[in-house]
Design a protein around this motif. Structure first.
Motif, PDB file in Angstrom:
ATOM      1  N   GLU A 296      -9.376  -0.694   8.527  1.00  0.00           N
ATOM      2  CA  GLU A 296     -10.653  -1.270   8.118  1.00  0.00           C
ATOM      3  C   GLU A 296     -11.821  -0.539   8.765  1.00  0.00           C
ATOM      4  N   ARG A 297     -11.622  -0.048   9.977  1.00  0.00           N
ATOM      5  CA  ARG A 297     -12.680   0.746  10.617  1.00  0.00           C
ATOM      6  C   ARG A 297     -12.834   2.099   9.932  1.00  0.00           C
ATOM      7  N   ALA A 298     -11.726   2.681   9.514  1.00  0.00           N
ATOM      8  CA  ALA A 298     -11.766   4.012   8.910  1.00  0.00           C
ATOM      9  C   ALA A 298     -12.220   3.976   7.453  1.00  0.00           C
ATOM     10  N   CYS A 299     -11.765   2.985   6.707  1.00  0.00           N
ATOM     11  CA  CYS A 299     -12.083   2.901   5.273  1.00  0.00           C
ATOM     12  C   CYS A 299     -11.980   1.445   4.831  1.00  0.00           C
ATOM     13  N   PRO A 300     -13.044   0.693   4.986  1.00  0.00           N
ATOM     14  CA  PRO A 300     -13.015  -0.748   4.729  1.00  0.00           C
ATOM     15  C   PRO A 300     -12.557  -1.110   3.322  1.00  0.00           C
ATOM     16  N   GLU A 301     -11.758  -2.181   3.247  1.00  0.00           N
ATOM     17  CA  GLU A 301     -11.318  -2.775   1.979  1.00  0.00           C
ATOM     18  C   GLU A 301     -10.747  -1.741   1.002  1.00  0.00           C
ATOM     19  N   THR A 302      -9.901  -0.868   1.529  1.00  0.00           N
ATOM     20  CA  THR A 302      -9.343   0.208   0.708  1.00  0.00           C
ATOM     21  C   THR A 302      -7.819   0.160   0.657  1.00  0.00           C
ATOM     22  N   VAL A 303      -7.178   0.044   1.809  1.00  0.00           N
ATOM     23  CA  VAL A 303      -5.713   0.084   1.879  1.00  0.00           C
ATOM     24  C   VAL A 303      -5.182  -1.349   1.933  1.00  0.00           C
ATOM     25  N   SER A 304      -4.335  -1.704   0.983  1.00  0.00           N
ATOM     26  CA  SER A 304      -3.807  -3.070   0.932  1.00  0.00           C
ATOM     27  C   SER A 304      -2.776  -3.313   2.030  1.00  0.00           C
ATOM     28  N   CYS A 305      -2.632  -4.569   2.389  1.00  0.00           N
ATOM     29  CA  CYS A 305      -1.628  -4.948   3.390  1.00  0.00           C
ATOM     30  C   CYS A 305      -0.215  -4.691   2.851  1.00  0.00           C
ATOM     31  N   ALA A 306      -0.027  -4.878   1.550  1.00  0.00           N
ATOM     32  CA  ALA A 306       1.279  -4.606   0.941  1.00  0.00           C
ATOM     33  C   ALA A 306       1.643  -3.141   1.079  1.00  0.00           C
ATOM     34  N   ASP A 307       0.664  -2.248   0.921  1.00  0.00           N
ATOM     35  CA  ASP A 307       0.927  -0.822   1.096  1.00  0.00           C
ATOM     36  C   ASP A 307       1.186  -0.489   2.562  1.00  0.00           C
ATOM     37  N   VAL A 308       0.490  -1.175   3.458  1.00  0.00           N
ATOM     38  CA  VAL A 308       0.740  -0.959   4.888  1.00  0.00           C
ATOM     39  C   VAL A 308       2.199  -1.268   5.208  1.00  0.00           C
ATOM     40  N   LEU A 309       2.720  -2.359   4.656  1.00  0.00           N
ATOM     41  CA  LEU A 309       4.117  -2.713   4.898  1.00  0.00           C
ATOM     42  C   LEU A 309       5.058  -1.644   4.370  1.00  0.00           C
ATOM     43  N   ALA A 310       4.765  -1.111   3.190  1.00  0.00           N
ATOM     44  CA  ALA A 310       5.628  -0.098   2.592  1.00  0.00           C
ATOM     45  C   ALA A 310       5.609   1.193   3.405  1.00  0.00           C
ATOM     46  N   ILE A 311       4.437   1.612   3.848  1.00  0.00           N
ATOM     47  CA  ILE A 311       4.327   2.845   4.631  1.00  0.00           C
ATOM     48  C   ILE A 311       4.957   2.654   6.008  1.00  0.00           C
ATOM     49  N   ALA A 312       4.707   1.501   6.628  1.00  0.00           N
ATOM     50  CA  ALA A 312       5.270   1.230   7.955  1.00  0.00           C
ATOM     51  C   ALA A 312       6.785   1.174   7.908  1.00  0.00           C
ATOM     52  N   ALA A 313       7.352   0.664   6.808  1.00  0.00           N
ATOM     53  CA  ALA A 313       8.809   0.629   6.664  1.00  0.00           C
ATOM     54  C   ALA A 313       9.366   2.051   6.651  1.00  0.00           C
ATOM     55  N   ARG A 314       8.740   2.932   5.872  1.00  0.00           N
ATOM     56  CA  ARG A 314       9.177   4.331   5.839  1.00  0.00           C
ATOM     57  C   ARG A 314       9.065   4.977   7.219  1.00  0.00           C
ATOM     58  N   ASP A 315       7.938   4.767   7.882  1.00  0.00           N
ATOM     59  CA  ASP A 315       7.729   5.392   9.184  1.00  0.00           C
ATOM     60  C   ASP A 315       8.655   4.830  10.249  1.00  0.00           C
ATOM     61  N   SER A 316       9.079   3.585  10.100  1.00  0.00           N
ATOM     62  CA  SER A 316      10.048   3.001  11.028  1.00  0.00           C
ATOM     63  C   SER A 316      11.409   3.676  10.886  1.00  0.00           C
ATOM     64  N   VAL A 317      11.798   3.965   9.647  1.00  0.00           N
ATOM     65  CA  VAL A 317      13.053   4.683   9.406  1.00  0.00           C
ATOM     66  C   VAL A 317      12.984   6.077  10.022  1.00  0.00           C
ATOM     67  N   VAL A 318      11.871   6.767   9.797  1.00  0.00           N
ATOM     68  CA  VAL A 318      11.703   8.117  10.336  1.00  0.00           C
ATOM     69  C   VAL A 318      11.700   8.098  11.862  1.00  0.00           C
ATOM     70  N   ALA A 319      11.016   7.117  12.448  1.00  0.00           N
ATOM     71  CA  ALA A 319      10.938   7.025  13.912  1.00  0.00           C
ATOM     72  C   ALA A 319      12.303   6.778  14.533  1.00  0.00           C
ATOM     73  N   SER A 320      13.244   6.277  13.731  1.00  0.00           N
ATOM     74  CA  SER A 320      14.601   6.017  14.222  1.00  0.00           C
ATOM     75  C   SER A 320      15.571   7.137  13.862  1.00  0.00           C
ATOM     76  N   GLY A 321      15.040   8.253  13.351  1.00  0.00           N
ATOM     77  CA  GLY A 321      15.886   9.395  13.045  1.00  0.00           C
ATOM     78  C   GLY A 321      16.388   9.455  11.624  1.00  0.00           C
ATOM     79  N   GLY A 322      15.864   8.575  10.751  1.00  0.00           N
ATOM     80  CA  GLY A 322      16.316   8.530   9.369  1.00  0.00           C
ATOM     81  C   GLY A 322      15.495   9.413   8.457  1.00  0.00           C
ATOM     82  N   PRO A 323      15.733   9.328   7.144  1.00  0.00           N
ATOM     83  CA  PRO A 323      15.061  10.195   6.174  1.00  0.00           C
ATOM     84  C   PRO A 323      13.609   9.816   5.954  1.00  0.00           C
ATOM     85  N   SER A 324      12.853  10.769   5.442  1.00  0.00           N
ATOM     86  CA  SER A 324      11.461  10.528   5.074  1.00  0.00           C
ATOM     87  C   SER A 324      11.325  10.656   3.566  1.00  0.00           C
TER      88      SER A 324
END
Length: 361
Positions: free
Chosen positions: A143-171
């Protein structure tokens, strides 16, 4: 040790035999890399994917509007996982629990308010889901970087991918463009999400109810290669539910769980994958073939009774294929994550981009 070695040899031979008869996944046009080694070829179903309800997802929705969006999410996830490796599984689970209730719309993040009951108090979620504060921190920075632009649903989807990567999984490239729901469904959370005691037929039906296949179910179950579960989640396993055909091989594992849970009133935590608990790999499936799946719903995938469901893929064969070849698992997991990420509310509501993921605007 000799007995253990013999068991592993049998497991490998079984995996080789079944994998040889399994149909290999189709190769398409994009690549994903992971700890299995060489790149895995996957397909994304085109540059943009229709998610239903008039929503069109793509990979570049924020390229101009919020170019640092994925960088912000990735840095926060990496920091959170470094501080608490279990957080990777928690963030991945948030996305799953969101998508299975009226689609991937961020509804799981809404707090209860007067005259509004969200999904957090549902039986599968209460005192179980975690990581909300990580999502809060990510959203605040976005919200500080780009207000009312990135949805919370998209945050969940991106964070899920990055969690897999952070654990050594695929990107993979996350498809974005979702909107946040202004509603939630406590009933949907209570009825749509699979229970840890579910058998194969129930698991397959739960996935079919939202438009996903038995193959998606087996691949996405591989997310249990990271994370932990409370003794209350696998108490039925200790009572013999989900015990595999060669039940005697399960006994040492089950006895170790009984020792862990004794006197804890069900609050003790066990690794879903005891062998490589913080690494996203295919060890989960190897464990199932050894009779060491933690949840009854896990071990059921490799058990003879009910492994075949009319009209479904051969679940047991898929387990063996993934145990034998991590690259096949990674490819199928990514494809299933993308399909799950396209689930959207059937009502066709316009939605919004929440400023605070816990509250509607």
């Amino acid at each position: 040790m000799a007995a253990r070695a013999t068991t592993l040899v049998v497991v490998v031979l079984l995996a080789l035999s079944l994998a040889a008869s399994a149909t290999s996944a189709a190769v398409n046009k994009s690549c994903v890399t992971g700890s299995a080694g060489a790149a895995v070829s996957i397909g994304y179903g085109g540059a943009r994917a229709s998610a239903g309800a008039g929503v069109s997802l793509g990979e570049d929705a924020y390229r101009a509007a919020c170019p640092r969006a994925e960088e912000i999410v990735r840095a926060a996830v990496e920091k959170a996982v470094a501080a608490d490796p279990r957080m990777a599984a928690s963030l991945l689970r948030l996305h799953f629990h969101d998508c299975f209730v009226n689609g991937c719309d961020g509804s799981v993040l809404l707090d209860d308010k007067p005259f509004f009951i969200g999904e957090k108090t549902a039986v599968p979620n209460a005192n179980s889901l975690r990581g909300f504060e990580v999502i809060d921190a990510i959203k605040a920075e976005l919200e500080r970087a780009c207000p009312e632009t990135v949805s919370c649903a998209d945050v969940l989807a991106i964070a899920a991918r990055d969690s897999v990567v952070a654990s050594g999984g695929p990107s993979w490239q996350v498809e974005v463009g979702r909107k946040d729901s202004r509603t939630a469904s406590l009933q949907g959370a209570n009825t749509n999400l699979p229970a840890p005691t579910s058998g194969v037929a129930t698991l397959v039906q739960k996935f079919r109810n939202v438009g996903l296949s038995a193959k998606d179910m087996v691949a996405l179950s591989g997310a249990h290669t990271i994370g932990k579960a409370r003794c209350t989640s696998f108490s039925a396993r200790l009572a013999g539910v989900g015990v595999s055909a060669g039940a005697s091989k399960d006994l040492p594992f089950l006895q170790s769980l009984q020792q862990l849970c004794a006197g804890s009133a069900g609050s003790a935590l066990a690794h879903l994958d005891l062998s490589t608990p913080a690494t996203f790999d295919n060890q989960y499936y190897i464990n199932l073939l050894s009779g060491e799946g933690l949840l009854p719903s896990d071990q059921a995938l490799a058990s003879s009774g009910g492994a075949f469901v009319p009209g479904a893929d051969d679940v047991t064969s898929l387990v063996a294929t993934y145990a034998f070849d991590a690259s096949v698992f990674f490819q199928d997991f990514v494809e299933s994550m993308l399909r799950m990420g396209r689930l959207t509310p059937g009502g066709g509501g316009a939605g919004e981009v929440r400023r605070n993921c816990r509250l509607v605007n």
